[in-house]
Design a protein around this motif. Sequence first.
Motif, PDB file in Angstrom:
ATOM      1  N   ASN A  12       0.816  -1.214   0.000  1.00 52.65           N
ATOM      2  CA  ASN A  12       0.000   0.000   0.000  1.00 52.65           C
ATOM      3  C   ASN A  12       0.853   1.270   0.000  1.00 52.65           C
ATOM      4  OD1 ASN A  12      -3.116  -0.637   0.393  1.00 52.65           O
ATOM      5  ND2 ASN A  12      -1.946  -2.200   1.512  1.00 52.65           N
ATOM      6  N   GLY A  13       2.087   1.107  -0.476  1.00 52.70           N
ATOM      7  CA  GLY A  13       2.940   2.267  -0.705  1.00 52.70           C
ATOM      8  C   GLY A  13       3.685   2.794   0.496  1.00 52.70           C
ATOM      9  N   VAL A  14       3.708   2.026   1.594  1.00 53.84           N
ATOM     10  CA  VAL A  14       4.410   2.486   2.796  1.00 53.84           C
ATOM     11  C   VAL A  14       5.906   2.227   2.654  1.00 53.84           C
ATOM     12  CG1 VAL A  14       4.655   2.187   5.295  1.00 53.84           C
ATOM     13  CG2 VAL A  14       2.378   2.096   4.237  1.00 53.84           C
ATOM     14  N   GLU A  15       6.708   3.232   2.959  1.00 49.15           N
ATOM     15  CA  GLU A  15       8.168   3.074   2.985  1.00 49.15           C
ATOM     16  C   GLU A  15       8.554   2.352   4.266  1.00 49.15           C
ATOM     17  OE1 GLU A  15      12.286   5.688   3.461  1.00 49.15           O
ATOM     18  OE2 GLU A  15      10.374   6.739   3.157  1.00 49.15           O
ATOM     19  N   LEU A  16       9.319   1.265   4.145  1.00 48.50           N
ATOM     20  CA  LEU A  16       9.741   0.481   5.298  1.00 48.50           C
ATOM     21  C   LEU A  16      11.188   0.826   5.658  1.00 48.50           C
ATOM     22  CD1 LEU A  16       8.365  -3.040   4.275  1.00 48.50           C
ATOM     23  CD2 LEU A  16       7.164  -1.193   5.492  1.00 48.50           C
ATOM     24  N   VAL A  17      11.419   1.063   6.939  1.00 50.10           N
ATOM     25  CA  VAL A  17      12.757   1.303   7.477  1.00 50.10           C
ATOM     26  C   VAL A  17      12.972   0.293   8.589  1.00 50.10           C
ATOM     27  CG1 VAL A  17      14.269   2.960   8.636  1.00 50.10           C
ATOM     28  CG2 VAL A  17      12.618   3.763   6.928  1.00 50.10           C
ATOM     29  N   SER A  18      14.168  -0.298   8.650  1.00 49.02           N
ATOM     30  CA  SER A  18      14.348  -1.368   9.613  1.00 49.02           C
ATOM     31  C   SER A  18      15.803  -1.531  10.044  1.00 49.02           C
ATOM     32  CB  SER A  18      13.818  -2.685   9.036  1.00 49.02           C
ATOM     33  OG  SER A  18      13.735  -3.658  10.053  1.00 49.02           O
ATOM     34  N   ALA A  46      11.236  -4.382  -0.425  1.00 48.75           N
ATOM     35  CA  ALA A  46      12.233  -3.317  -0.338  1.00 48.75           C
ATOM     36  C   ALA A  46      12.181  -2.706   1.052  1.00 48.75           C
ATOM     37  CB  ALA A  46      11.957  -2.252  -1.389  1.00 48.75           C
ATOM     38  N   VAL A  47      13.360  -2.496   1.648  1.00 57.04           N
ATOM     39  CA  VAL A  47      13.428  -1.915   2.985  1.00 57.04           C
ATOM     40  C   VAL A  47      14.710  -1.099   3.098  1.00 57.04           C
ATOM     41  CG1 VAL A  47      14.457  -4.058   3.882  1.00 57.04           C
ATOM     42  CG2 VAL A  47      13.403  -2.421   5.471  1.00 57.04           C
ATOM     43  N   THR A  48      14.605   0.038   3.768  1.00 55.93           N
ATOM     44  CA  THR A  48      15.744   0.923   3.975  1.00 55.93           C
ATOM     45  C   THR A  48      16.359   0.647   5.335  1.00 55.93           C
ATOM     46  OG1 THR A  48      14.718   2.654   2.634  1.00 55.93           O
ATOM     47  CG2 THR A  48      16.465   3.346   4.140  1.00 55.93           C
ATOM     48  N   GLY A  56      18.915  -4.528  11.441  1.00 60.93           N
ATOM     49  CA  GLY A  56      19.460  -5.865  11.613  1.00 60.93           C
ATOM     50  C   GLY A  56      18.640  -7.040  11.127  1.00 60.93           C
ATOM     51  N   GLY A  57      18.277  -7.907  12.083  1.00 58.51           N
ATOM     52  CA  GLY A  57      17.558  -9.134  11.761  1.00 58.51           C
ATOM     53  C   GLY A  57      16.179  -8.884  11.183  1.00 58.51           C
ATOM     54  N   THR A  58      15.524  -7.827  11.614  1.00 55.74           N
ATOM     55  CA  THR A  58      14.205  -7.492  11.060  1.00 55.74           C
ATOM     56  C   THR A  58      14.332  -7.127   9.589  1.00 55.74           C
ATOM     57  OG1 THR A  58      13.513  -6.678  13.234  1.00 55.74           O
ATOM     58  CG2 THR A  58      12.153  -6.049  11.344  1.00 55.74           C
ATOM     59  N   LYS A  59      15.348  -6.358   9.275  1.00 61.85           N
ATOM     60  CA  LYS A  59      15.590  -5.968   7.882  1.00 61.85           C
ATOM     61  C   LYS A  59      15.845  -7.212   7.026  1.00 61.85           C
ATOM     62  CE  LYS A  59      18.627  -3.090   4.996  1.00 61.85           C
ATOM     63  NZ  LYS A  59      19.398  -4.130   4.298  1.00 61.85           N
ATOM     64  N   LYS A  60      16.635  -8.134   7.531  1.00 56.16           N
ATOM     65  CA  LYS A  60      16.918  -9.364   6.779  1.00 56.16           C
ATOM     66  C   LYS A  60      15.644 -10.170   6.542  1.00 56.16           C
ATOM     67  CE  LYS A  60      21.696  -9.828   8.398  1.00 56.16           C
ATOM     68  NZ  LYS A  60      22.616 -10.582   9.285  1.00 56.16           N
ATOM     69  N   ALA A  61      14.791 -10.239   7.539  1.00 53.33           N
ATOM     70  CA  ALA A  61      13.536 -10.987   7.399  1.00 53.33           C
ATOM     71  C   ALA A  61      12.616 -10.335   6.372  1.00 53.33           C
ATOM     72  CB  ALA A  61      12.830 -11.086   8.752  1.00 53.33           C
ATOM     73  N   ILE A  62      12.574  -9.012   6.363  1.00 48.93           N
ATOM     74  CA  ILE A  62      11.746  -8.303   5.389  1.00 48.93           C
ATOM     75  C   ILE A  62      12.297  -8.499   3.978  1.00 48.93           C
ATOM     76  CG2 ILE A  62      11.002  -6.005   4.632  1.00 48.93           C
ATOM     77  CD1 ILE A  62      10.912  -5.218   7.632  1.00 48.93           C
ATOM     78  N   GLU A  63      13.613  -8.419   3.844  1.00 48.53           N
ATOM     79  CA  GLU A  63      14.237  -8.654   2.539  1.00 48.53           C
ATOM     80  C   GLU A  63      14.015 -10.085   2.075  1.00 48.53           C
ATOM     81  OE1 GLU A  63      17.957  -5.490   2.511  1.00 48.53           O
ATOM     82  OE2 GLU A  63      18.208  -7.420   3.536  1.00 48.53           O
ATOM     83  N   ALA A  64      14.042 -11.034   3.004  1.00 51.64           N
ATOM     84  CA  ALA A  64      13.816 -12.439   2.649  1.00 51.64           C
ATOM     85  C   ALA A  64      12.402 -12.658   2.124  1.00 51.64           C
ATOM     86  CB  ALA A  64      14.079 -13.339   3.851  1.00 51.64           C
ATOM     87  N   ALA A  65      11.488 -11.770   2.502  1.00 46.58           N
ATOM     88  CA  ALA A  65      10.110 -11.837   1.993  1.00 46.58           C
ATOM     89  C   ALA A  65       9.975 -11.144   0.646  1.00 46.58           C
ATOM     90  CB  ALA A  65       9.152 -11.213   3.005  1.00 46.58           C
ATOM     91  N   GLY A  66      11.098 -10.668   0.101  1.00 45.63           N
ATOM     92  CA  GLY A  66      11.092 -10.043  -1.221  1.00 45.63           C
ATOM     93  C   GLY A  66      10.655  -8.596  -1.226  1.00 45.63           C
ATOM     94  N   ASP A 116      21.190   3.799   6.825  1.00 38.60           N
ATOM     95  CA  ASP A 116      21.088   4.665   5.653  1.00 38.60           C
ATOM     96  C   ASP A 116      20.309   5.941   5.974  1.00 38.60           C
ATOM     97  OD1 ASP A 116      22.547   2.936   4.066  1.00 38.60           O
ATOM     98  OD2 ASP A 116      20.773   1.908   3.285  1.00 38.60           O
ATOM     99  N   VAL A 117      19.374   5.843   6.907  1.00 41.58           N
ATOM    100  CA  VAL A 117      18.621   7.029   7.328  1.00 41.58           C
ATOM    101  C   VAL A 117      19.498   7.946   8.174  1.00 41.58           C
ATOM    102  CG1 VAL A 117      16.659   7.858   8.712  1.00 41.58           C
ATOM    103  CG2 VAL A 117      16.388   5.851   7.231  1.00 41.58           C
TER     104      VAL A 117
END
Length: 199
Positions: free
Chosen positions: A29-35, A49-51, A37-47, A55-56
């Motif tokens: 629904n167009g939400v920018e995700l920021v994360s 995009a996450v910042t 360590g491990g949470t970021k890896k899990a989100i990326e593993a789900a395919g 980087d922020v």
Amino acid sequence: MDMLPIGRALLSVTDKSGLAEFAAFLAGNGVELVSTGGTKKAIEAAGLAVTSVSDVTGFPEILGGRVKTLHPYIHGGVLADKDDPAHLTTLADHGIKTFDLVCVNLYDFASAVRGQADLKAAVEQIDIGGPTLLRAAAKNFHSMLVVPDPLHYPRIMAELAANDFKVGLGLRRELAAETFRRVSGYDAMIAEYISSREA
């Protein structure tokens, strides 16, 4: 504000149950995700995009992960009152973007205690950035949705889906109160553990 649009979310969770589905719903629904360590890896593993938080902030995680989210580019974006033009001007002056949703659950200190970790090891399971983010987002519930537990994901997704991807003040206030209760209980558990152990 009564109905808060959700456009940018910070996710940093120990309990990753339901995370992929929740993150996919937000991203879809167009939400920018920021994360982090491990949470970021899990989100990326789900395919998805996450910042990275790094980087922020423009600053790496340091001290073995003890310092990740404690930065004005994070907390300024969480604590800004979106109904206060002076706050928004300050953010613009410093190049800080607002967050609308903070999804955090804490390091599992209780498991460290149950596992009879020694005091030094147990201390490493005391979350600092997590409670700080939770308290900041809960304080600012007029401008922020705080999500302290995966059990709330279905209700939040239902409310967003029914309200043009906005969440009402009632739910935000309810989750803010729950968040303060959770952080208070977490701190009380740590205080009890430390006071009962030899240094």
